[in-house]
Design a protein around this motif. Structure first.
Motif, short mmCIF file in Angstrom:
data_model
loop_
_atom_site.label_atom_id
_atom_site.label_comp_id
_atom_site.label_asym_id
_atom_site.label_seq_id
_atom_site.Cartn_x
_atom_site.Cartn_y
_atom_site.Cartn_z
N VAL A 342 0.94 -1.20 -0.03
CA VAL A 342 0.01 -0.07 -0.13
C VAL A 342 0.91 1.26 -0.19
O VAL A 342 1.55 1.66 0.99
CB VAL A 342 -1.02 -0.12 1.32
CG1 VAL A 342 -1.79 1.23 1.14
CG2 VAL A 342 -1.65 -1.21 1.31
N THR A 344 0.68 4.98 0.04
CA THR A 344 -0.10 6.15 0.53
C THR A 344 0.51 7.26 1.33
O THR A 344 1.62 6.95 2.40
CB THR A 344 -1.20 5.60 1.36
OG1 THR A 344 -2.12 6.51 1.89
CG2 THR A 344 -0.93 4.63 2.69
N ASN A 347 -3.59 7.33 5.24
CA ASN A 347 -5.14 7.01 4.88
C ASN A 347 -5.53 6.28 6.13
O ASN A 347 -5.57 4.92 6.06
CB ASN A 347 -5.26 6.58 3.63
CG ASN A 347 -6.67 6.53 3.19
OD1 ASN A 347 -7.68 6.41 4.05
ND2 ASN A 347 -7.17 6.72 1.99
N LEU A 350 -8.52 3.54 5.44
CA LEU A 350 -7.79 2.54 4.44
C LEU A 350 -7.33 1.62 5.42
O LEU A 350 -7.27 0.22 5.23
CB LEU A 350 -6.96 2.87 3.18
CG LEU A 350 -6.52 1.93 2.47
CD1 LEU A 350 -7.59 1.23 1.82
CD2 LEU A 350 -5.52 2.45 1.26
N VAL A 391 -1.57 -1.21 -3.88
CA VAL A 391 -2.57 0.13 -3.93
C VAL A 391 -1.76 1.41 -3.87
O VAL A 391 -0.67 1.78 -3.19
CB VAL A 391 -3.37 0.06 -2.52
CG1 VAL A 391 -4.36 1.11 -2.59
CG2 VAL A 391 -4.06 -1.41 -2.39
N TYR A 392 -2.26 2.28 -4.89
CA TYR A 392 -1.72 3.62 -4.95
C TYR A 392 -2.76 4.56 -4.47
O TYR A 392 -3.79 5.11 -5.30
CB TYR A 392 -1.23 3.95 -6.48
CG TYR A 392 -0.24 2.99 -6.89
CD1 TYR A 392 1.03 3.12 -6.87
CD2 TYR A 392 -0.47 1.87 -7.73
CE1 TYR A 392 2.05 2.24 -7.11
CE2 TYR A 392 0.51 0.94 -8.27
CZ TYR A 392 1.66 1.16 -7.95
OH TYR A 392 2.48 0.45 -8.51
N ASP A 393 -2.41 5.18 -3.24
CA ASP A 393 -3.41 6.21 -2.74
C ASP A 393 -2.96 7.69 -3.11
O ASP A 393 -1.90 8.07 -2.56
CB ASP A 393 -3.63 5.88 -1.34
CG ASP A 393 -4.57 7.00 -0.70
OD1 ASP A 393 -5.41 7.61 -1.24
OD2 ASP A 393 -4.30 7.20 0.47
N ARG A 394 -3.68 8.27 -4.02
CA ARG A 394 -3.21 9.67 -4.36
C ARG A 394 -1.78 9.74 -5.00
O ARG A 394 -1.00 10.84 -4.78
CB ARG A 394 -3.31 10.76 -3.24
CG ARG A 394 -4.73 10.81 -2.95
CD ARG A 394 -4.82 11.36 -1.38
NE ARG A 394 -4.46 10.70 -0.35
CZ ARG A 394 -4.26 10.93 0.72
NH1 ARG A 394 -4.39 12.32 1.08
NH2 ARG A 394 -4.11 10.02 1.85
N ILE A 408 -6.41 4.87 -6.04
CA ILE A 408 -7.51 5.68 -5.21
C ILE A 408 -7.22 7.32 -5.28
O ILE A 408 -6.02 7.77 -4.99
CB ILE A 408 -7.53 5.51 -3.65
CG1 ILE A 408 -7.71 4.02 -3.36
CG2 ILE A 408 -8.57 6.24 -2.83
CD1 ILE A 408 -7.30 3.54 -2.21
N GLU A 487 -11.15 10.74 -3.92
CA GLU A 487 -10.27 10.42 -2.74
C GLU A 487 -11.20 10.00 -1.47
O GLU A 487 -12.17 10.45 -1.19
CB GLU A 487 -9.37 11.74 -2.38
CG GLU A 487 -8.54 12.12 -3.39
CD GLU A 487 -7.77 13.44 -3.22
OE1 GLU A 487 -8.05 13.93 -2.16
OE2 GLU A 487 -6.88 13.69 -4.02
#
Length: 660
Positions: A342, A344, A347, A350, A391-394, A408, A487
């Motif tokens: 993950v 991020t 988050n 999440l 998982v790529y958050d922002r 995300i 987001e």
């Protein structure tokens, strides 16, 4: 009167040498031996020359020679199989369709429906005269052109001999398209794998369909110049109990607890009682009695305790008219941990959802900052495929990794586009059939702002807002990319964490994250082996480091498969029903099964009519226009002639001297 040549050219050549050999025997020079007798008068007829005294001497009139040559001529005529047809039609153009689907293996007619259809087809081919032409197409879920248009009966019979039944379902539409392209002007065949059809002139043709009629509805199809004739095969009172579904699933809370489910249906014409027996690798586990009236079905459930991988088989203890659906297979692949990375900037919702007890059991979770994307360590693990899901958050990488992904509030670096940012986004539609969206209620969530998504060709929309898609899934070389158009959490002006939606406080949020981990991470594959239809090509994903794997077939034989980029390999030879296991050395990687699981195909009572588009095919008896054969009478005459030749010779050698 017409003839059916029964020998090849070289065989006719050998037959033609026989009369020549007979004549040469009469040219043999007589060798005389001196014999002392009291008088030669009584032996005059006995020593009469049957052979010439010198080569190239003119032959005498000889009854034996005539009878022998006439016998050979009659035998050759019998081999030509002369005969005549009950129908006076000639110059016919015929398209012969042979149903080779699974239901044609039914044994309500002996030896089977398929073999009876082949016998009737052979009669139809024998009924052809020199001016007729025909083509032969076998069909199941796709057409198989066995022989293009020809007037050569031998080629048609040879092609018919190569036909065999399949375990596949029925789809006659593509075969009809192929046939219609041959008889109708300005049409071409759109069917798959029929490129070898020689498209003839657009002339009327008769379409003969040899089938049990279990072809399903064929609507909105125009036969044009084709005149359909249906030759029904099979009985309308056939009996069949079928397994139409069978699967196994582990309990997410306790993977050693397994639940197996099955559906049994009576798709025949009579009430039936059977016992369904469940076995594991040949060892008895459980059994259940089932009694059903025609058209009824019943679900079965079995609770099992299985810690490791297992192959399960469910069988019905009866012999009915179709055997292929009396057994079904499923399995449990080996348990393995899912590796999830993950990326991020922070988050908390999440992280909380991913660390629930249920999600934590799925495998290894690792959280890193977006700056980690610039390191050599990340680039190596992305290229090696070390992770099952990233998982790529922002944030987004420069290139896509060898892993499935979830973006995300950001987009993949290629093939994806986002619309303008809009406020007050409302959810208007959800694809509840997809595994990621199961058990979710999302219409009450509030989204402050988001962007609509446009993905590559084949992208599947899972959630739609009033502005357009905001959650979409696309395939990429054996991997899948999930993109969320808004987001979850963002950074506030004072450096704290702000929320863009109230979804994290809804009950559906941890369920959604759990579904994503199971589906995209591959953990869902550990619950039960997937099942495919016979003949269906499949794509297998192995471990990224492997280049070769061994696939064990239901027959026990093994086949070596070469894995491509990301451990992906394909396999298409899935005709046999049973269990398939993928190995790396002695280690089982995964398994899948092949089952019929088609209620329409298992419903085997034959029909008497077929609806094709806008008309009903004429039903005709299989024995119509049967060919009358004359070769048997000719052969009998030849045998009588052979007896006459023997009597003539015997009278000449023995009777005549006695009279003298």
């Amino acid at each position: 009167m017409n003839f059916l040549p029964a020998l090849h050219a070289w065989q006719w050549g050998l037959l033609g040498l026989i009369p020549i050999g007979i004549i040469l025997l009469y040219f043999l020079k007589l060798r005389r031996q001196p014999i002392e007798v009291p008088s030669t008068f009584l032996w005059t007829r006995t020593i009469e020359d049957m052979h010439v005294n010198s080569l190239l001497q003119r032959l005498r009139r000889n009854l034996l020679l005539f009878l022998q040559l006439l016998f050979v001529a009659l035998a050759a005529l019998a081999l030509l199989r002369p005969g005549w047809q009950a129908s006076s039609q000639s110059g016919r153009r015929m398209v012969l369709l042979l149903d080779a689907s699974a239901s044609m293996q039914s044994t309500d007619v002996k030896p089977s429906r398929f073999e009876q259809a082949k016998e009737l087809l052979a009669q139809q081919i024998d009924n052809m005269d020199g001016s007729d032409s025909a083509m032969l197409i076998a069909f199941s879920d796709e057409p198989d052109v066995l022989q293009g248009f020809t007037s050569d009966r031998r080629r048609l019979r040879d092609a018919l001999d190569l036909a065999h039944p399949t375990n596949r379902t029925t789809n006659m539409l593509d075969s009809l398209k192929a046939a219609a392209g041959l008889a109708n002007p300005n049409r071409t065949s759109q069917a798959a794998d029929v490129n070898d059809i020689q498209v003839a002139d657009a002339l009327p043709a008769t379409l003969y369909i040899y089938s049990d009629g279990r072809v399903g509805a064929i609507n909105d199809f125009d036969l044009g110049n084709l005149t359909p004739k249906f030759i029904p095969i099979g009985s309308g009172s056939a009996n069949n109990m079928a397994i139409t579904a069978f699967s196994a699933e582990r309990n997410p809370e306790d993977p050693s607890q397994v639940q197996a489910f099955a559906t049994i249906a009576n798709l025949g014409a009579q009430p039936q009682s059977v016992t369904a027996t469940l076995t594991r690798d040949g060892e008895f586990l459980d059994a259940s009695a089932v009694e059903l009236d025609p058209g009824e079905e019943e679900g079965l459930s079995f609770a099992l305790q299985i810690d490791d991988d297992a192959g399960l088989k469910l069988s019905l203890d009866q012999t009915d008219d179709l055997a292929i659906d009396n057994v079904a297979y499923t399995g449990l692949s080996p348990l393995h941990s899912v590796a999830v990375l993950v990326v991020t900037p922070g988050n908390e919702p999440l992280k909380t959802a991913m660390q629930t007890p249920r999600a934590a059991r799925l495998g290894r979770l690792e959280f890193v900052e977006p700056s980690y994307l610039e390191t050599e360590e990340y680039k190596k693990r992305a290229a090696d495929g070390s992770d099952d899901l990233i998982v790529y958050d922002r944030c987004a990488p420069e290139t896509m990794p060898l892993a499935s992904t979830w973006f995300i509030g950001s987009l993949p670096p290629q093939d994806w586009e986002a619309g303008d940012l809009s406020s007050a986004v409302f959810v208007v539609d959800v694809d509840r059939t997809h595994p990621i969206m199961r058990f979710l209620e999302l219409f009450a969530i509030k989204i402050v702002e988001g962007k609509t998504l446009t993905g590559p060709a084949g992208t599947q929309t899972l959630m739609t807002s009033d502005s357009g898609p905001i959650l979409a899934l696309a395939s990429r070389r054996g991997y899948q990319d999930l993109v969320l158009g808004f987001e979850i959490a963002s950074q506030s002006e004072d450096g704290g964490e702000a929320y863009n939606t109230d979804w994290p406080i809804q009950r559906s949020w941890p369920v959604f994250v759990y579904n994503v981990l199971r589906y995209l991470g591959g953990a869902i594959d550990t619950t039960g082996a997937p099942s495919y239809r016979p003949g269906q090509p499949i794509t297998l994903r192995t471990e990224n480091r492997l280049t070769e794997v061994e696939l064990r077939l239901p027959s026990g034989e093994t086949e070596t498969l070469t894995a491509g980029v990301g451990g992906q390999t394909g396999f298409s030879d899935t005709e046999a029903v049973g269990q398939y296991q993928l190995f790396a050395g002695d280690r089982l990687l995964q398994m899948f099964t092949v089952n019929l699981f088609d209620a329409q195909e298992s419903k085997i009572p034959a029909t008497e009519t077929i609806e094709l588009g806008y008309e009903t095919a004429e039903t005709i008896a299989g024995e119509q226009n049967r060919r009358s054969e004359a070769w048997r009478w000719i052969l009998l005459a030849a045998l009588l002639l052979l007896v006459l030749e023997w009597i003539t010779y015997s009278r000449r050698v023995w009777v005549s001297p006695a009279r003298g």
